[in-house]
Design an enzyme around this catalytic site. Structure first.
Site, PDB file in Angstrom:
ATOM      1  N   VAL A  98      18.055  49.514  57.121  1.00  0.00           N
ATOM      2  CA  VAL A  98      16.824  49.865  56.426  1.00  0.00           C
ATOM      3  C   VAL A  98      16.789  51.350  56.103  1.00  0.00           C
ATOM      4  CG1 VAL A  98      14.319  50.029  56.682  1.00  0.00           C
ATOM      5  CG2 VAL A  98      15.508  47.942  57.379  1.00  0.00           C
ATOM      6  N   ALA A  99      17.284  52.167  57.030  1.00  0.00           N
ATOM      7  CA  ALA A  99      17.292  53.607  56.805  1.00  0.00           C
ATOM      8  C   ALA A  99      18.187  53.999  55.635  1.00  0.00           C
ATOM      9  CB  ALA A  99      17.745  54.328  58.065  1.00  0.00           C
ATOM     10  N   ILE A 130      18.463  52.413  52.836  1.00  0.00           N
ATOM     11  CA  ILE A 130      17.891  52.016  51.545  1.00  0.00           C
ATOM     12  C   ILE A 130      17.076  53.171  50.973  1.00  0.00           C
ATOM     13  CG2 ILE A 130      16.290  50.445  50.401  1.00  0.00           C
ATOM     14  CD1 ILE A 130      17.066  48.338  52.469  1.00  0.00           C
ATOM     15  N   GLU A 143      14.184  54.248  49.488  1.00  0.00           N
ATOM     16  CA  GLU A 143      12.874  53.704  49.151  1.00  0.00           C
ATOM     17  C   GLU A 143      12.243  54.394  47.953  1.00  0.00           C
ATOM     18  OE1 GLU A 143      13.723  54.829  52.096  1.00  0.00           O
ATOM     19  OE2 GLU A 143      13.482  53.266  53.614  1.00  0.00           O
ATOM     20  N   ASP A 156      20.980  51.230   6.799  1.00  0.00           N
ATOM     21  CA  ASP A 156      21.564  50.710   5.566  1.00  0.00           C
ATOM     22  C   ASP A 156      21.577  51.732   4.443  1.00  0.00           C
ATOM     23  OD1 ASP A 156      18.863  50.716   5.253  1.00  0.00           O
ATOM     24  OD2 ASP A 156      18.722  48.775   4.272  1.00  0.00           O
TER      25      ASP A 156
END
Length: 519
Positions: A280-281, A283, A285, A327
């Site tokens: 978790v650390a 990731i 956030e 074009d």
């Protein structure tokens, strides 16, 4: 209704296929067809606010953060769980606000359809709600009118339409009902057709309705805008890839820490919790919130330039663009023009530095023709508040003259609209008791009709009243237009054309009362 290439057919063939006549549909038949057809632009219903909000939680990166928040709560790290949830909710709220506003903006495309239309029903001219038009209706078109549906022209009298809303072209398209185009003719070159949402800038005509509502070119654009895009933007692809990588890393770290601790004799549950905490650390956030805020700033800047961004990640797609294929000239412009240079009396002027207090007779007459041989409308009282509405070329001429203090004067007695055969527009005006023919058009064509040219011999603020007297009495400084002078004018035209400028010629003459017809 079956899609057909109406521009390849004659007017008679179109009427036969649509079972109508030059007098239009009978009112009863129009009502019967009205049960099957609707001339409304039906866009896809916008998602409900709740569904739109929940859609913000479908990205892989957001799902990873939600998983991290749940795990943090389970292992007792409530501070981390709350922090992650606040970040996720902030990201969702910002995305929801932007996408909800964009969905509402898409409904504005409905305003491109005209509210009313002039039609022929059984030979009678009626004004009806444009939403009630059906295939086979005969619609009358006039200068300034918004085209209410796709139509094959039956008649065109000096008719020209501004089709910038469909093609991006800044120059109005000349229309001719007598033409039959090939199957592969692009929309911008179908001179025998007019399309919903475009506008008539000059002339008049009538057409037979060939497509209404979703069967129009505007309807197809509306449907395309409303359709859900399945392809992910480059940013979404990279964030999804990052999310998948983080999931793999989290599982690997958790398993590795748990295995190593268990091999050392540590309790398995404690090692699992330690591995989950490390995962978790790892990731980031704050990444989604930082990305969302950055994209929101980009959306705000795009909105300031009148660009609607439906989804936040789409802003980043423009940043990834390295090549834009267009074009032809005009597709990416704002459909506005401005005068750059003026040649009069043997001199050339830059429009931004024209001598407002020292206008010679030739330059004064150019501005006089610009304001009176013109159908654009000027609004405002001072330079800062001036605005012009009308065909882009005429609007540019009128704005130049207004900035020099010249405004329409005299009474217009007759107009001969521009057409592709004459290559010029002519008006008969009465100024100071004298009638004049004022003309603007293709320079080379006008030169063939001219016999003299105006010399610029007078200048100075003190002489301006004298200049007006000369113009009034036609006692201006003129010389025969010999071959050498014609060549000089053509050289100027060629030189300016090489600089990608659109070149117009101006001419005038005195008239005897009632002698308009031959002009």
């Amino acid at each position: 209704m079956e899609t057909m290439n109406w521009w390849t057919m004659t007017a008679e063939e179109c009427m036969e296929l649509l079972r109508t006549s030059p007098q239009g549909l009978h009112p009863t038949e129009a009502r019967v067809r009205g049960r099957r057809f609707s001339n409304r632009l039906e866009t896809e219903h916008a998602p409900r606010p709740l569904a739109l909000f929940l859609r913000q939680f479908t990205d892989t990166m957001v799902l990873v953060l939600l998983g991290a928040a749940v795990i943090s709560g389970l292992i007792g790290a409530m501070a981390d769980a709350v922090t992650i949830m606040v970040i996720v909710l902030l990201n969702a709220v910002l995305g929801f606000i932007q996408e909800y506003s964009a969905e509402k903006s898409l409904e504005e495309i409905r305003k491109l359809s005209a509210p009313t239309a002039q039609v022929l029903r059984d030979g009678r001219r009626l004004q009806v709600d444009s939403a009630t038009l059906v295939p086979g209706d005969i619609v009358l078109l006039e200068n300034g009118a918004r085209v209410p549906s796709d139509m094959r022209l039956l008649q065109s009298i000096s008719l020209a339409a501004d089709e910038a809303v469909l093609t991006g072209e800044s120059v109005p398209v000349e229309k001719d009902e007598s033409l039959s185009c090939a199957d592969a003719t692009p929309l911008a070159e179908r001179q025998n057709m007019v399309y919903m949402g475009t506008s008539v800038v000059r002339g008049r005509g009538r057409g037979i309705v060939t497509g209404v509502g979703a069967d129009t070119e505007m309807g197809r654009i509306a449907a395309g805008i409303s359709q859900e895009r399945e392809a992910l933007t480059p940013l979404q692809q990279r964030l999804n890839q990052l999310g998948k990588i983080l999931i793999v890393i989290c599982i690997a770290v958790c398993a590795l820490v748990a295995a190593m601790g268990w091999m050392r004799g540590e309790p398995l549950m404690s090692m699992l919790l330690a591995g989950i905490s490390l995962a978790v650390a790892a990731i980031p956030e704050g990444l989604p919130a930082i990305v969302t805020i950055s994209l929101a700033i980009g959306v705000k800047r795009m909105a300031a330039r009148n660009a609607v961004v439906r989804k936040l990640p789409a802003v980043e797609t423009l940043g990834c663009t390295t090549v834009i294929c267009s074009d032809k000239t005009g597709t990416l412009t704002c459909n506005r023009m401005a005068v750059q240079r003026v040649a009069a009396g043997g001199r050339e002027y830059e429009a931004e530095s024209m001598p407002a207090a020292q206008l010679g007779p030739a330059l004064t007459q150019v501005l006089n023709i610009s304001t009176n041989c013109n159908n654009a409308e000027l609004y405002g009282n001072d330079d800062a508040d001036l605005r012009v509405e009308g065909e882009p070329t005429e609007a540019a001429l009128l704005m130049l003259a207004a900035q020099q203090g010249h405004f329409p004067s005299g009474e217009r007695l007759q107009e001969f609209p521009f057409d592709s055969r004459r290559k010029r527009m002519s008006v008969v005006v009465e100024q100071n008791g004298q009638q004049y023919l004022l003309v603007k058009g293709a320079a080379d064509s006008l030169l063939e009709l001219c016999t003299h040219w105006m010399r610029d011999e007078a200048s100075g603020a003190a002489e301006r009243e004298g200049i007006r007297e000369q113009l009034r009495d036609a006692a201006v400084a003129v010389s025969p237009l010999d071959r050498a002078q014609r060549r000089r004018f053509l050289d100027v035209q060629q030189r300016w054309a090489n600089d990608a400028l659109r070149v117009l010629g101006f001419a005038w003459r005195r008239l005897e009362p009632g002698s308009w017809e031959r002009y």
